[in-house]
Design a protein around this motif. Structure first.
Motif, PDB file in Angstrom:
ATOM      1  N   TYR A  21     -30.313 -16.849 -27.424  1.00 27.23           N
ATOM      2  CA  TYR A  21     -30.492 -18.142 -26.800  1.00 27.23           C
ATOM      3  C   TYR A  21     -31.923 -18.192 -26.559  1.00 27.23           C
ATOM      4  O   TYR A  21     -32.705 -17.104 -25.817  1.00 27.23           O
TER       5      TYR A  21
ATOM      6  N   ILE B 182     -30.731 -14.537 -23.173  1.00 24.64           N
ATOM      7  CA  ILE B 182     -31.745 -15.746 -23.342  1.00 24.64           C
ATOM      8  C   ILE B 182     -33.269 -15.121 -23.190  1.00 24.64           C
ATOM      9  O   ILE B 182     -33.384 -14.222 -22.239  1.00 24.64           O
TER      10      ILE B 182
ATOM     11  N   HIS C 257     -33.502 -16.377 -32.207  1.00 23.80           N
ATOM     12  CA  HIS C 257     -32.579 -17.374 -32.502  1.00 23.80           C
ATOM     13  C   HIS C 257     -31.694 -16.884 -33.731  1.00 23.80           C
ATOM     14  O   HIS C 257     -30.430 -16.917 -33.546  1.00 23.80           O
TER      15      HIS C 257
ATOM     16  N   THR D  74     -24.023 -20.682 -19.327  1.00 22.06           N
ATOM     17  CA  THR D  74     -23.502 -20.171 -20.543  1.00 22.06           C
ATOM     18  C   THR D  74     -22.916 -18.667 -20.148  1.00 22.06           C
ATOM     19  O   THR D  74     -22.328 -18.150 -21.073  1.00 22.06           O
TER      20      THR D  74
ATOM     21  N   ARG E 150     -28.135 -23.221 -28.966  1.00 22.28           N
ATOM     22  CA  ARG E 150     -28.725 -22.108 -28.097  1.00 22.28           C
ATOM     23  C   ARG E 150     -30.222 -22.331 -27.893  1.00 22.28           C
ATOM     24  O   ARG E 150     -30.912 -21.105 -27.766  1.00 22.28           O
TER      25      ARG E 150
END
Length: 262
Positions: free
Chosen positions: A31, A7, A26, A80, A52
């Motif tokens: 994410y 992320i 992405h 997640t 995402r």
């Protein structure tokens, strides 16, 4: 470090350079947590990118607003099972003004604070508040890397023009803090890199007059044009994946060296 299944928090993430960066990350399987003020654009980008991507309406000059976005992202981490791979501090503003005008009136302190609060304070505060979630990551790879911080300076950090005292000060500070930040975080396996773009297509440059824009393009050596957001995003991806990029400022400027005035 590979961006897949990590992320990344991106401030200024729903327009210009930030949006191009979000799309690139992405597409590589990351994410993206998008922090921006424009809720309508945020909703559109999340719809485009899908599950995402998450949007958090955020004012980076407000520490509580940043805290809410970071808390929301950390909750997403738990949902997640993915870890935070890094931060791209892309939110920025420019507000030109001579330090003293023709009527002998000094530049308003509120104008200086507006620029510094977003470009400098907002960058440091976002990084500061996100770091506890990165330092506790499980180290990955043979070098034990935990994450990367990518900041945005500007050509103005080195050759600020007339009327850019506040802007140049904010971007010069970001450039200057890069190395000590990398040194502070070296024991955690976290890197810090700053990109200093010149004239790039963005919301900030859209409001430029034709004369100013043409003047800036003339002082670029090659290519003689504004950079494209996708070209910026490609360098961000290299910063994420190339572990030897650390504690440095990378100019992305077509060999532009800005004169004192156009």
């Amino acid at each position: 470090m590979k961006p897949q299944d990590r992320i990344f928090l991106i401030s200024g993430g729903v327009s210009g350079l930030g949006l191009a960066t979000a799309r690139s990350l992405h597409s590589a399987g990351a994410y993206v947590s998008l922090l921006d003020l424009n809720a309508d654009s945020g909703a559109e980008v999340v719809q485009e990118l899908g599950e995402r991507a998450k949007f958090f309406e955020t004012d980076v000059s407000d520490t509580d607003s940043i805290a809410a976005a970071v808390e929301g992202t950390v909750a997403w981490v738990k949902d997640t099972g993915k870890s935070i791979g890094g931060v791209v501090a892309g939110a920025g503003v420019g507000l030109p003004g001579l330090i003293i005008d023709k009527s002998n009136t000094p530049l308003a302190l509120s104008s200086i604070d507006f620029v510094l609060n977003i470009n400098l304070h907002g960058t440091l505060d976002l990084i500061r508040q996100t770091l506890p979630s990165i330092t506790t990551n499980t180290p990955s790879g043979p070098d034990g890397e935990r994450g990367v911080l990518i900041m945005i300076a500007s050509s103005a950090a080195f050759e600020g023009q007339m009327g850019q005292v506040a802007y140049a000060a904010s971007k010069g500070a970001v450039a200057s803090l890069t190395l000590p930040l990398a040194r502070d975080l070296s024991k955690y396996g976290i890197r810090a890199v700053t990109i200093a773009p010149s004239l790039f297509e963005s919301n900030m440059t859209k409001v430029m007059g034709a004369k100013v824009r043409q003047g800036l393009e003339r002082v670029m050596e090659f290519p003689k044009r504004a950079g494209q957001p996708e070209e910026f995003a490609r360098l961000v991806m290299e910063c994420v994946e190339n572990q030897m990029l650390n504690g440095t400022v990378l100019r992305l400027d077509g060999a532009m060296r800005m004169p004192s005035k156009l």
